[in-house]
Design an enzyme around this catalytic site. Sequence first.
Site, short mmCIF file in Angstrom:
data_model
loop_
_atom_site.label_atom_id
_atom_site.label_comp_id
_atom_site.label_asym_id
_atom_site.label_seq_id
_atom_site.Cartn_x
_atom_site.Cartn_y
_atom_site.Cartn_z
N GLY A 25 0.82 -1.20 0.00
CA GLY A 25 0.00 0.00 0.00
C GLY A 25 0.86 1.25 0.00
N CYS A 26 0.25 2.39 -0.35
CA CYS A 26 1.02 3.64 -0.49
C CYS A 26 1.50 4.18 0.86
CB CYS A 26 0.20 4.67 -1.25
SG CYS A 26 -1.45 4.96 -0.61
N PHE A 27 0.59 4.35 1.82
CA PHE A 27 1.01 4.77 3.16
C PHE A 27 2.03 3.77 3.72
CE2 PHE A 27 -2.94 7.44 4.14
CZ PHE A 27 -2.23 8.63 4.23
#
Length: 325
Positions: free
Chosen positions: A134-136
């Site tokens: 995921g990005c975070f």
Amino acid sequence: MINIGIIGGSGYTAGELIRILMFHPNATLDFVYSTTNAGKPLHVAHHDLMGDIEMNFTDTVNPNVNVVFLCLGHGKSKSFLENNQFASHTKIIDLGNDFRLTKDKDFNGKSFIYGLPELNKANIKNAQFIANPGCFATAIQLALLPLAKNEMLTTDVHINATTGSTGAGVSPSETTHFSWRSNNMSHYKAFEHQHLGEINQSVNQLQADYKNELIFVPNRGDFARGIFATLYTTIEENLEDVVAKYEAFYKYQPFVTVTTTGINMKQVVQTNKCIISLMKKGNRLLITSVIDNLTKGASGQAIQNMNLMFGLDETTGLHLKPSGF
């Protein structure tokens, strides 16, 4: 040439994949699958592609491509793979969250490797199925992994991170509407964001005895793309020693840069870079981590994984420069 298919072709991550793959010297795009836009040109959904690529969306899957990228909504990859079979040689890179956790990695005879290259590069090189982070999770893990590797995490970590509106996906919602987002800011899913599972999993992979809390407050920012994350925790070592450990950890990781200067998000937007800044006040270490949520946080990292899986230099096609103004 690597023959590529994209599933869920109308969204932001698919558009970013197409943008980068158009100039990848070892890749050719076979199909872009979208049931909602089948038969229409790609630029109907991705306006930046007008005049650059003559290709239409399709609702037909070629099961014999070399690699397929799944750009479906979270939780939808499993059902797609249940209903669509690919050749035994086809590699699969899932940009959703279906297979990121160890408890979910095995599915219908497929075993997915967690695709954070800075953590699992050797396994990625030998993998057929990848769960893209995921990005975070990417920004936060890259900020913490050198500390975990050196067993330096001994207290809670406080995390505050702000993401652009593209992180919410292409479908409009109240909190992505321009009138709401402009000149505004808010937090969401405080202390319970879904990326905490994979972040904790990776930290424990390097420091198994870390049982303290990652206290995470995610924010919605008044911009389209990028993540600006700040983290602080208690560290007794002096700054010079901490910096040396970060530099050693990332010595052979071409997309991560470590600095002690102030950084900003425009230094990484539209690139596959992560820049990490380290500062210390007393016994508190401040870590700032910046990435582009669509590139290093999604599609760029997926192509980095593809490069590793096919024996290419991991930077191939990813020499992307940010626009600093």
